[in-house]
Design a protein around this motif. Structure first.
Motif, PDB file in Angstrom:
ATOM      1  N   UNK A  70     -26.914  39.322 -19.756  1.00 23.97           N
ATOM      2  CA  UNK A  70     -27.032  40.520 -20.252  1.00 23.97           C
ATOM      3  C   UNK A  70     -28.599  40.972 -20.254  1.00 23.97           C
ATOM      4  N   UNK A  71     -29.569  40.151 -20.137  1.00 20.87           N
ATOM      5  CA  UNK A  71     -31.004  40.413 -20.026  1.00 20.87           C
ATOM      6  C   UNK A  71     -31.354  41.173 -18.706  1.00 20.87           C
ATOM      7  N   UNK A  72     -30.647  40.667 -17.747  1.00 20.54           N
ATOM      8  CA  UNK A  72     -31.066  41.105 -16.317  1.00 20.54           C
ATOM      9  C   UNK A  72     -30.107  42.088 -15.640  1.00 20.54           C
ATOM     10  N   UNK A  73     -29.208  42.449 -16.165  1.00 20.40           N
ATOM     11  CA  UNK A  73     -28.224  43.335 -15.861  1.00 20.40           C
ATOM     12  C   UNK A  73     -27.342  42.990 -14.814  1.00 20.40           C
ATOM     13  N   UNK A  74     -26.875  41.811 -14.886  1.00 19.44           N
ATOM     14  CA  UNK A  74     -25.939  41.260 -13.743  1.00 19.44           C
ATOM     15  C   UNK A  74     -24.389  41.376 -14.404  1.00 19.44           C
ATOM     16  N   UNK A  75     -23.714  41.952 -13.504  1.00 26.28           N
ATOM     17  CA  UNK A  75     -21.977  42.191 -13.913  1.00 26.28           C
ATOM     18  C   UNK A  75     -21.282  41.339 -13.363  1.00 26.28           C
ATOM     19  N   UNK A  76     -20.752  40.284 -14.010  1.00 29.50           N
ATOM     20  CA  UNK A  76     -20.093  39.401 -13.318  1.00 29.50           C
ATOM     21  C   UNK A  76     -18.676  39.708 -12.884  1.00 29.50           C
ATOM     22  N   UNK A  77     -18.110  40.891 -13.209  1.00 30.04           N
ATOM     23  CA  UNK A  77     -16.882  41.516 -12.822  1.00 30.04           C
ATOM     24  C   UNK A  77     -17.111  41.773 -11.404  1.00 30.04           C
ATOM     25  N   UNK A  78     -18.083  42.022 -10.889  1.00 30.21           N
ATOM     26  CA  UNK A  78     -18.375  42.510  -9.563  1.00 30.21           C
ATOM     27  C   UNK A  78     -17.898  41.478  -8.621  1.00 30.21           C
TER      28      UNK A  78
END
Length: 414
Positions: free
Chosen positions: A380-388
């Motif tokens: 959340x903090x660093x804007x990483x999207x697991x769904x990618x």
């Protein structure tokens, strides 16, 4: 018949001729100098995102205080919190140059041993209370982060797939003993831990390592993003651009740190780092109790392919008889030639992502849940999207990315 001896020059020449991708080479694109104002605006968005996420009391409560391994250059008002597997060795070397070299030179001119052992007491943060607040208020505070999935995968490839007898014992052996059926565990890799799988490693991470092992610990546990108000939140995915901003804050010239030759220095350093310890007498004395010399060499080769330095199109050309007397210098020359011949950037990026997705596909569904639970704040903090990465795993084909005994073939996917 006389034994034919290894001629490394023939292998080097073969690699140069073999690799001929369709169409013109697409080399790794250079990053043009960005407008400082644009970089500052981008960094402000990252900082704002961290503070928004930290407004959640549960997340803020889990954000630890300033880590005791945070480093400082008091002379240059520079504070850095190392995140392992996120270019931390580069920034330790950078800090060494900042402290001891005038004018500043490329961090790659500093050995890893010097960076870790040569300045420990000088750059440790010992200030407390008002003195600490005064130090932090005047400093450029830097952290570099990375997608948690890539970070975990990097730790596995670097410490366990690579021939590393220390981490085989530290991580591999406990994982195979804990998570395999008893009979299999007793028969596995001569009780060395050298054959630990990615799911077994992740099981150990989510059970215990994430609590105190810096290579896999969530960044929110190490570097207090909620309370620290970093000047620069750099990302490995935008490393060159974000490094330029750090240099701008410190008033340093890009040429001083060799930013224009960063790609070359990174792969050259990766090759030497992969070989020097692995083929040293001290390591081989331990490693050869578990695996053969040929397996040592093949693991190094595959590690550099998984990291995106050597193309899958280049096969491992060394015979077992060649490896028997292989010296570090000769192997480094061969690997560097292969890396130089692997100039197709799109190929290298594709194979690196393919390897990660094959590793992730091997996990159980509960293991994804555990990773997401433990690393929620980092995502959340660093804007990483697991769904990618996770959204299309069911369609990921197995190419034998982790079978170092076979040449890696991605021809059906390109």
């Amino acid at each position: 018949m006389d034994e034919v001896k290894l001629n490394k020059h023939d292998i080097i020449q073969k690699y140069s001729k073999l690799y001929s991708p369709r169409g013109p080479l697409t080399r790794r694109p250079s990053t043009p100098p960005a407008n400082v104002q644009q970089m500052l605006e981008s960094m402000n968005k990252r900082r704002d995102r961290v503070q928004i996420v930290c407004s959640d009391p549960d997340i803020r409560r889990k954000s630890e205080e300033l880590s005791d391994h945070t480093l400082v250059s008091r002379m240059h008002h520079f504070v850095y919190c190392p995140v392992e597997k996120s270019a931390s060795t580069f920034w330790r070397r950078f800090l060494y140059q900042l402290e001891f070299t005038n004018p500043m030179q490329s961090p790659f001119n500093v050995s890893v041993q010097e960076a870790y052992d040569g300045m420990t007491s000088r750059v440790k943060v010992f200030e407390k209370g008002k003195r600490l607040r005064k130090l932090l208020e005047a400093a450029t505070k830097v952290i570099f982060v990375r997608d948690p999935f890539y970070r975990l995968f990097s730790a596995y490839v670097d410490k366990l797939l690579s021939p590393n007898p220390f981490y085989w014992e530290l991580w591999g052996l406990p994982a195979t003993r804990k998570y395999r059926p008893e009979k299999q565990a007793l028969e596995g890799a001569k009780l060395c831990g050298s054959d630990v799988t990615f799911p077994e490693f992740i099981h150990l991470v989510t059970d215990e390592l994430w609590l105190d092992e810096s290579h896999v610990m969530p960044i929110s546990r190490m570097c207090d993003p909620c309370g620290f108000n970093y000047t620069v939140i750099g990302k490995l995915e935008t490393f060159t651009r974000d490094t330029r901003l750090v240099l701008a804050y410190l008033g340093l010239n890009e040429n001083q740190v060799g930013l224009d030759r960063m790609s070359h220095d990174v792969f050259s350093d990766a090759v030497r780092d992969s070989v020097t310890d692995a083929l040293s007498d001290s390591w081989l004395n331990m490693t050869l109790k578990c695996v053969s010399r040929t397996e040592v060499a093949r693991r190094i080769w595959r590690k550099l392919q998984l990291r995106g330095f050597i193309s899958w199109r280049l096969n491992f050309e060394l015979r077992p008889e060649d490896v028997t007397t292989l010296q570090s210098g000769d192997f480094i020359d061969i690997l560097e030639a292969a890396a130089k011949a692997s100039a197709e950037f799109q190929d290298l990026r594709f194979q690196k992502r393919q390897a990660l997705q094959e590793a992730l596909k091997s996990l159980k569904s509960w293991q994804y849940d555990e990773i997401m639970r433990i690393f929620t704040a980092d995502f959340l903090m660093f804007g990483y999207n697991s769904s990618e990465l996770l959204g299309n795993l069911q369609n990921v084909k197995s190419t034998g990315a982790f079978d170092w005994w076979k040449d890696w073939d991605l021809s059906t996917l390109v």
